[in-house]
Design a protein around this motif. Sequence first.
Motif, PDB file in Angstrom:
ATOM      1  N   MET A   1       8.436  16.400  -8.860  1.00 35.73           N
ATOM      2  CA  MET A   1       8.850  15.302  -9.198  1.00 35.73           C
ATOM      3  C   MET A   1       9.966  14.632  -8.312  1.00 35.73           C
ATOM      4  O   MET A   1       9.745  13.420  -8.009  1.00 35.73           O
ATOM      5  N   LEU A   2      10.906  15.362  -7.992  1.00 32.83           N
ATOM      6  CA  LEU A   2      11.897  14.744  -7.022  1.00 32.83           C
ATOM      7  C   LEU A   2      11.404  14.487  -5.860  1.00 32.83           C
ATOM      8  O   LEU A   2      11.730  13.492  -4.963  1.00 32.83           O
ATOM      9  N   TYR A   3      10.399  15.216  -5.170  1.00 31.66           N
ATOM     10  CA  TYR A   3       9.985  15.041  -3.916  1.00 31.66           C
ATOM     11  C   TYR A   3       9.243  13.738  -3.845  1.00 31.66           C
ATOM     12  O   TYR A   3       9.331  12.906  -3.152  1.00 31.66           O
ATOM     13  N   GLN A   4       8.299  13.463  -5.094  1.00 32.45           N
ATOM     14  CA  GLN A   4       7.610  12.184  -5.258  1.00 32.45           C
ATOM     15  C   GLN A   4       8.829  11.048  -5.494  1.00 32.45           C
ATOM     16  O   GLN A   4       8.365  10.073  -5.015  1.00 32.45           O
ATOM     17  N   ALA A   5       9.652  11.408  -6.057  1.00 30.49           N
ATOM     18  CA  ALA A   5      10.533  10.111  -6.191  1.00 30.49           C
ATOM     19  C   ALA A   5      11.231   9.725  -5.070  1.00 30.49           C
ATOM     20  O   ALA A   5      11.502   8.526  -4.633  1.00 30.49           O
ATOM     21  N   GLY A   6      11.590  10.722  -3.991  1.00 30.48           N
ATOM     22  CA  GLY A   6      12.010  10.386  -2.922  1.00 30.48           C
ATOM     23  C   GLY A   6      10.934   9.480  -1.787  1.00 30.48           C
ATOM     24  O   GLY A   6      11.356   8.699  -1.009  1.00 30.48           O
ATOM     25  N   VAL A   7       9.685  10.038  -2.089  1.00 32.52           N
ATOM     26  CA  VAL A   7       8.496   9.325  -1.265  1.00 32.52           C
ATOM     27  C   VAL A   7       8.441   8.082  -1.673  1.00 32.52           C
ATOM     28  O   VAL A   7       8.168   7.084  -0.714  1.00 32.52           O
TER      29      VAL A   7
ATOM     30  N   TRP B   1       0.697  -1.221  -0.072  1.00 37.76           N
ATOM     31  CA  TRP B   1       0.250   0.044   0.107  1.00 37.76           C
ATOM     32  C   TRP B   1       0.990   1.270   0.270  1.00 37.76           C
ATOM     33  O   TRP B   1       0.771   2.269  -0.846  1.00 37.76           O
ATOM     34  N   SER B   2       1.865   1.429   0.981  1.00 42.69           N
ATOM     35  CA  SER B   2       2.725   2.484   1.042  1.00 42.69           C
ATOM     36  C   SER B   2       3.456   2.649  -0.309  1.00 42.69           C
ATOM     37  O   SER B   2       3.557   3.781  -0.870  1.00 42.69           O
ATOM     38  N   SER B   3       4.054   1.612  -0.863  1.00 49.01           N
ATOM     39  CA  SER B   3       4.856   1.596  -2.037  1.00 49.01           C
ATOM     40  C   SER B   3       3.810   2.210  -3.178  1.00 49.01           C
ATOM     41  O   SER B   3       4.185   3.108  -4.029  1.00 49.01           O
ATOM     42  N   GLY B   4       2.335   1.575  -3.294  1.00 48.06           N
ATOM     43  CA  GLY B   4       1.493   2.232  -4.359  1.00 48.06           C
ATOM     44  C   GLY B   4       1.204   3.665  -4.077  1.00 48.06           C
ATOM     45  O   GLY B   4       1.047   4.558  -5.303  1.00 48.06           O
ATOM     46  N   THR B   5       1.124   4.229  -2.903  1.00 47.85           N
ATOM     47  CA  THR B   5       0.994   5.582  -2.756  1.00 47.85           C
ATOM     48  C   THR B   5       2.047   6.360  -3.049  1.00 47.85           C
ATOM     49  O   THR B   5       1.943   7.526  -3.690  1.00 47.85           O
ATOM     50  N   GLY B   6       3.208   5.920  -2.700  1.00 48.38           N
ATOM     51  CA  GLY B   6       4.403   6.871  -3.249  1.00 48.38           C
ATOM     52  C   GLY B   6       4.537   6.618  -4.721  1.00 48.38           C
ATOM     53  O   GLY B   6       4.908   7.762  -5.455  1.00 48.38           O
ATOM     54  N   GLY B   7       4.104   5.600  -5.384  1.00 44.15           N
ATOM     55  CA  GLY B   7       4.295   5.501  -6.911  1.00 44.15           C
ATOM     56  C   GLY B   7       3.362   6.282  -7.465  1.00 44.15           C
ATOM     57  O   GLY B   7       3.415   6.692  -8.565  1.00 44.15           O
ATOM     58  N   ALA B   8       2.118   6.516  -6.892  1.00 41.97           N
ATOM     59  CA  ALA B   8       1.145   7.335  -7.531  1.00 41.97           C
ATOM     60  C   ALA B   8       1.610   8.705  -7.354  1.00 41.97           C
ATOM     61  O   ALA B   8       1.120   9.316  -8.606  1.00 41.97           O
ATOM     62  N   GLY B   9       2.246   9.164  -6.322  1.00 43.60           N
ATOM     63  CA  GLY B   9       2.531  10.729  -6.373  1.00 43.60           C
ATOM     64  C   GLY B   9       3.721  10.788  -7.434  1.00 43.60           C
ATOM     65  O   GLY B   9       3.808  11.816  -8.192  1.00 43.60           O
ATOM     66  N   LEU B  10       4.735   9.842  -7.601  1.00 44.59           N
ATOM     67  CA  LEU B  10       5.725   9.919  -8.557  1.00 44.59           C
ATOM     68  C   LEU B  10       5.035   9.865  -9.943  1.00 44.59           C
ATOM     69  O   LEU B  10       5.743  10.508 -10.911  1.00 44.59           O
ATOM     70  N   LEU B  11       4.297   8.948 -10.267  1.00 44.97           N
ATOM     71  CA  LEU B  11       3.526   8.856 -11.675  1.00 44.97           C
ATOM     72  C   LEU B  11       2.722  10.203 -12.042  1.00 44.97           C
ATOM     73  O   LEU B  11       2.664  10.691 -12.926  1.00 44.97           O
ATOM     74  N   GLY B  12       2.047  10.537 -10.912  1.00 44.27           N
ATOM     75  CA  GLY B  12       1.389  11.871 -11.168  1.00 44.27           C
ATOM     76  C   GLY B  12       2.318  13.022 -11.682  1.00 44.27           C
ATOM     77  O   GLY B  12       1.820  13.543 -12.680  1.00 44.27           O
ATOM     78  N   ALA B  13       3.348  13.215 -10.931  1.00 39.49           N
ATOM     79  CA  ALA B  13       4.219  14.191 -11.206  1.00 39.49           C
ATOM     80  C   ALA B  13       5.008  14.065 -12.543  1.00 39.49           C
ATOM     81  O   ALA B  13       5.226  15.098 -13.402  1.00 39.49           O
TER      82      ALA B  13
ATOM     83  N   LEU C   1      18.670  18.053  -4.389  1.00 35.12           N
ATOM     84  CA  LEU C   1      19.108  17.196  -3.641  1.00 35.12           C
ATOM     85  C   LEU C   1      18.519  17.162  -2.157  1.00 35.12           C
ATOM     86  O   LEU C   1      17.971  16.330  -1.677  1.00 35.12           O
ATOM     87  N   ILE C   2      18.319  18.522  -1.716  1.00 33.76           N
ATOM     88  CA  ILE C   2      17.569  18.713  -0.485  1.00 33.76           C
ATOM     89  C   ILE C   2      16.067  18.103  -0.472  1.00 33.76           C
ATOM     90  O   ILE C   2      15.565  17.548   0.048  1.00 33.76           O
ATOM     91  N   ILE C   3      15.496  18.277  -1.712  1.00 37.02           N
ATOM     92  CA  ILE C   3      14.197  18.196  -1.826  1.00 37.02           C
ATOM     93  C   ILE C   3      13.949  16.539  -2.036  1.00 37.02           C
ATOM     94  O   ILE C   3      12.932  15.936  -1.274  1.00 37.02           O
ATOM     95  N   LEU C   4      14.605  15.715  -2.749  1.00 41.05           N
ATOM     96  CA  LEU C   4      14.781  14.386  -2.924  1.00 41.05           C
ATOM     97  C   LEU C   4      14.931  14.110  -1.327  1.00 41.05           C
ATOM     98  O   LEU C   4      14.268  12.918  -0.846  1.00 41.05           O
ATOM     99  N   TYR C   5      15.781  14.279  -0.672  1.00 42.51           N
ATOM    100  CA  TYR C   5      16.038  13.909   0.709  1.00 42.51           C
ATOM    101  C   TYR C   5      14.752  14.118   1.634  1.00 42.51           C
ATOM    102  O   TYR C   5      14.392  13.375   2.434  1.00 42.51           O
ATOM    103  N   GLU C   6      14.129  15.260   1.359  1.00 39.11           N
ATOM    104  CA  GLU C   6      12.799  15.619   2.201  1.00 39.11           C
ATOM    105  C   GLU C   6      11.849  14.644   1.755  1.00 39.11           C
ATOM    106  O   GLU C   6      11.094  13.783   2.628  1.00 39.11           O
TER     107      GLU C   6
END
Length: 416
Positions: A302-308, A162-174, A354-359
């Motif tokens: 996009m970078l934020y969602q990739a980190g998530v 579930w958590s992976s899917g929610t993170g993937g949804a954000g990345l896919l959307g962005a 880089l900071i946003i990816l870390y966030e």
Amino acid sequence: MGGCAGSRRRFSDSEGEETVPEPRLPLLDHQGAHWKNAVGFCHKRTSGNQSHVDPGPTPIPHNSSSRFDCNSVSTAAVLLADILPTLVIKLLAPLGLHLLPYSPRVLVSGICAAGSFVLVAFSHSVGTSLCGVVFASISSGLGEVTFLSLTAFYPRAVISWWSSGTGGAGLLGALSYLGLTQAGLSPQQTLLSMLGIPALLLASYFLLLTSPEAQDPGGEEEAESAARQPLIRTEAPESKPGSSSSLSLRERWTVFKGLLWYIVPLVVVYFAEYFINQGLFELLFFWNTSLSHAQQYRWYQMLYQAGVFASRSSLRCCRIRFTWALALLQCLNLVFLLADVWFGFLPSIYLVFLIILYEGLLGGAAYVNTFHNIALETSDEHREFAMAATCISDTLGISLSGLLALPLHDFLCQLS
């Protein structure tokens, strides 16, 4: 068993009602059910709280006198329209949402998601666009509390999916919004192309998930769970999932107090995270780059969602018990980026990348580890309620951040 009427029987009844158990699946069927449920829960996020607000293309006047190139309407204003309906749903969910069957909840969530795409795509005013955002918020809030509660009826491993899917949804959307608009599609065409996502949500629920009675809610993590300190001590024997509707108000309050150890740090993580996303992203604007303001914002998202996505998918290789550490690190992120907005000491946008990816990594790790720890440390009797109650954490943190980001945005945009 995916789409037959018999396999859906448990979902069409409210959680408190008893149903006749079905026989256990043979080994091969059990393995197939595991992957069906894994993929099913991975598809459970459509539009959600990862608000993708594009400050560039919208016909909103800019403050040209400010060094920040501000929009007159802060992205935090859109965030509030996106999060407040979700907040109301999650506040009421632990009190009575369990009385409503799962299937109608999922259907309403899918319809609202589709409606949000259509409203925003054909909108010619800010008010209509905000109505579309409200529909997306209803879909997200109702969907999240429904499916997190539903994990109580399945092996605990589905929380990771579930958590992976929610993170993937954000990345896919962005990524999809960034890619399709960069490829030349208009925002309207891009939004209409997303109408297949709500259909996928409904198909994965009604056709893919197997009956929960045939599942073993323990599985590979039973030994680890037994060794952990329970959040709530009780003398009563544990009952099977599905009995949360029988909990008294006093029992619910006792469970909720035990959950505060995980709820409070998750609220802090999301407060800092979305204060950055909706209060500072638009103001972290670099003139010395070939990217336009709108493109910079899309790359931040996009970078934020990739980190998530990366951290929400990391549960099998990295587990964190003390989520307070993640809250502290996210607050340090907020202070650092706020200082950069004020003083402008970072020389390159790539350092901000880089900071946003870390966030995003910190935020995703806090989410998945919070719900994983709660699944391990609550009894079967309390787990469904605990999952629904903890859903309020991210929404409360995001709401508080939006309320504070609005005046901050206006104040900073006054600076020349």
